[in-house]
Scaffold this motif. Structure first.
Motif, short mmCIF file in Angstrom:
data_model
loop_
_atom_site.label_atom_id
_atom_site.label_comp_id
_atom_site.label_asym_id
_atom_site.label_seq_id
_atom_site.Cartn_x
_atom_site.Cartn_y
_atom_site.Cartn_z
N PHE A 33 0.67 -0.89 -0.18
CA PHE A 33 -0.11 0.08 -0.52
C PHE A 33 0.79 1.51 0.28
O PHE A 33 0.83 1.93 -0.78
CB PHE A 33 -1.04 -0.33 0.76
CG PHE A 33 -1.97 1.85 0.87
CD1 PHE A 33 -3.22 0.85 0.47
CD2 PHE A 33 -1.02 2.24 1.54
CE1 PHE A 33 -4.12 2.25 0.57
CE2 PHE A 33 -2.51 3.59 1.72
CZ PHE A 33 -3.65 3.34 0.96
N TRP A 62 -3.65 6.18 5.81
CA TRP A 62 -4.72 5.57 4.42
C TRP A 62 -5.18 4.86 3.99
O TRP A 62 -6.10 3.83 4.43
CB TRP A 62 -4.07 6.86 3.02
CG TRP A 62 -3.71 8.32 3.64
CD1 TRP A 62 -1.77 8.72 4.04
CD2 TRP A 62 -5.03 9.05 3.35
NE1 TRP A 62 -2.54 10.53 4.69
CE2 TRP A 62 -4.37 10.37 4.12
CE3 TRP A 62 -5.95 9.68 3.22
CZ2 TRP A 62 -4.91 11.64 4.02
CZ3 TRP A 62 -6.69 10.98 2.92
CH2 TRP A 62 -5.97 12.34 3.33
N HIS A 63 -3.91 4.05 4.32
CA HIS A 63 -4.07 2.39 4.94
C HIS A 63 -5.01 1.72 5.91
O HIS A 63 -5.77 1.14 5.82
CB HIS A 63 -3.06 1.51 5.20
CG HIS A 63 -3.03 0.07 4.06
ND1 HIS A 63 -1.65 -0.70 4.58
CD2 HIS A 63 -4.07 -0.83 3.67
CE1 HIS A 63 -2.01 -1.61 4.11
NE2 HIS A 63 -2.65 -1.87 3.71
N GLY A 65 -7.53 3.79 7.00
CA GLY A 65 -9.23 4.39 6.86
C GLY A 65 -9.14 3.54 6.09
O GLY A 65 -10.66 2.81 5.30
N ALA A 66 -8.64 2.65 4.47
CA ALA A 66 -9.28 1.55 3.14
C ALA A 66 -9.22 0.61 4.09
O ALA A 66 -10.03 -0.15 3.43
CB ALA A 66 -8.02 2.05 2.23
N LEU A 67 -8.79 -0.23 5.67
CA LEU A 67 -9.06 -1.58 5.87
C LEU A 67 -10.11 -0.94 6.22
O LEU A 67 -11.24 -2.32 6.06
CB LEU A 67 -8.11 -1.39 5.96
CG LEU A 67 -6.69 -1.96 5.91
CD1 LEU A 67 -5.74 -2.55 6.58
CD2 LEU A 67 -6.49 -3.24 5.36
N MET A 69 -13.19 0.93 5.62
CA MET A 69 -13.55 1.34 4.42
C MET A 69 -14.09 -0.28 3.98
O MET A 69 -15.06 -0.76 4.00
CB MET A 69 -13.23 1.75 3.29
CG MET A 69 -14.29 1.82 2.23
SD MET A 69 -15.73 3.10 2.62
CE MET A 69 -17.18 2.39 1.91
N ARG A 70 -13.05 -1.50 3.57
CA ARG A 70 -13.43 -2.94 3.13
C ARG A 70 -13.60 -3.36 4.51
O ARG A 70 -15.16 -3.91 3.99
CB ARG A 70 -11.84 -3.38 2.88
CG ARG A 70 -11.94 -5.20 2.94
CD ARG A 70 -13.19 -5.47 1.19
NE ARG A 70 -12.85 -6.47 1.17
CZ ARG A 70 -12.87 -7.24 0.20
NH1 ARG A 70 -11.54 -6.63 -0.46
NH2 ARG A 70 -13.14 -8.24 0.56
N VAL A 73 -17.55 -2.74 4.11
CA VAL A 73 -18.40 -2.82 3.19
C VAL A 73 -18.83 -4.93 3.58
O VAL A 73 -19.97 -4.98 3.15
CB VAL A 73 -17.53 -2.66 1.67
CG1 VAL A 73 -18.14 -3.99 0.43
CG2 VAL A 73 -17.82 -1.82 1.83
N PHE A 77 -22.19 -2.32 4.88
CA PHE A 77 -22.89 -2.27 3.62
C PHE A 77 -23.72 -3.11 2.91
O PHE A 77 -24.62 -2.56 1.70
CB PHE A 77 -21.84 -1.60 2.78
CG PHE A 77 -21.28 -0.21 3.67
CD1 PHE A 77 -22.54 0.37 4.45
CD2 PHE A 77 -20.15 0.29 3.37
CE1 PHE A 77 -22.15 1.06 5.52
CE2 PHE A 77 -19.91 1.99 3.94
CZ PHE A 77 -20.97 2.47 4.99
N VAL A 88 -15.91 12.26 4.99
CA VAL A 88 -15.89 11.50 5.90
C VAL A 88 -15.33 12.45 7.10
O VAL A 88 -14.99 13.44 6.67
CB VAL A 88 -14.89 10.19 5.49
CG1 VAL A 88 -13.42 10.73 5.46
CG2 VAL A 88 -14.52 8.90 7.41
N PHE A 144 -13.39 7.72 14.37
CA PHE A 144 -14.18 8.64 13.19
C PHE A 144 -16.07 8.54 13.80
O PHE A 144 -16.55 7.65 13.12
CB PHE A 144 -13.94 9.38 12.23
CG PHE A 144 -13.15 7.86 11.35
CD1 PHE A 144 -13.01 6.51 11.10
CD2 PHE A 144 -14.94 7.21 10.18
CE1 PHE A 144 -13.06 5.35 10.63
CE2 PHE A 144 -14.85 6.24 9.47
CZ PHE A 144 -13.83 5.33 9.24
N TRP A 146 -19.04 9.44 10.68
CA TRP A 146 -19.65 9.09 9.31
C TRP A 146 -20.85 8.67 9.20
O TRP A 146 -21.55 8.03 9.61
CB TRP A 146 -18.46 8.30 8.95
CG TRP A 146 -18.62 7.95 7.56
CD1 TRP A 146 -18.67 9.31 6.39
CD2 TRP A 146 -18.46 7.56 6.53
NE1 TRP A 146 -18.37 9.29 5.05
CE2 TRP A 146 -18.01 7.49 5.33
CE3 TRP A 146 -17.65 5.92 6.86
CZ2 TRP A 146 -17.47 7.72 3.78
CZ3 TRP A 146 -17.22 5.51 5.42
CH2 TRP A 146 -17.59 6.11 4.42
#
Lengths: 156, 156
Positions: A33, A62-63, A65-67, A69-70, A73, A77, A88, A144, A146
């Protein structure tokens, strides 16, 4: 999954808690990443990282944050009528996540409110990522807020 | 690069503007990122994406954040004494970035302040990502504040 079986706006209420996922970070994925998106020594070079403020090879914020998100989902989601989010909230990074650390993401519903377009509403979550080492309680990594849009179940 | 040639805390002041980079997004990279971190149809499936609110295959908001980080590293941190940041401010996503859109990142220094540890200070930036189509002015994609630590030049 049938539309009716998905979680809609009306199915959320303040105080609900969702256990969203767990993940253990490897050096390979931290470096992969960071090589693409955050090529700084504390995230790409295990030797240099030992001497950094983070104390070892650590995932880019940022990694993380991306993890998160995964995990949102996969954990939520995918079985809900999520319509995305207009942004966000502030993300504080409290503690680093190092190679081998197990992270976990939980979400709590803070409030729900209808949106101007009558087919949807906002569900505001507080997402909490914690880090778990052997035989220790979880340490807060980041937390955080959201607000995410979901379709309503009832046509109005 | 010699330590003396790096940008230190003292080299930043309010109003400075940094042009940080440009990038054109391909379908392949949008899908690759989303498949790993944000597997939702508007980011992974070109056909389904046509019918989404975003109007076509669009980069995940987390992908845009990660791309902004890469442009910050290449355009600024690589020649500065960056010591990381304790978090990132709220990130509003104003407009989607679709396949073929050219994005650009600029940073403006909002203020600088010393930190308690005497060897460093915070530089607060406003980063602005814009989207550029053929023969049109830039459209705001996202804008966020970020306070980043830099080492001081002078030992104190």
């Amino acid at each position: 999954m049938n539309e009716a079986d998905l979680l809609h706006f009306e199915d959320f209420r303040a105080g609900q808690i969702f256990r969203l996922g767990r993940h253990t970070l490897t050096a390979e994925e931290i470096i992969a990443f960071a090589s693409e998106f955050d090529p700084q020594p504390q995230h790409t070079d295990p030797e240099a990282a030992k001497h950094s403020m983070l104390g070892g090879l650590a995932a880019s914020g940022w990694h993380l944050g991306a993890l998160a998100m995964r995990m949102m989902v996969d954990g939520l989601f995918i079985r809900a009528t999520s319509m995305g989010a207009p942004g966000v909230d502030e993300i504080p990074w409290r503690k680093p996540v190092l190679v081998g650390d197990r992270i976990r993401l939980d979400g709590e519903v803070l409030d729900t409110r209808l949106s101007s377009p009558p087919d949807r509403g906002f569900v505001r979550f507080r997402f909490t990522m914690t880090r778990h080492e052997e035989r220790r309680n979880g340490t807060l990594v980041m937390m955080f807020g959201w607000a995410v849009m979901f379709r309503r179940r009832v046509a109005v």
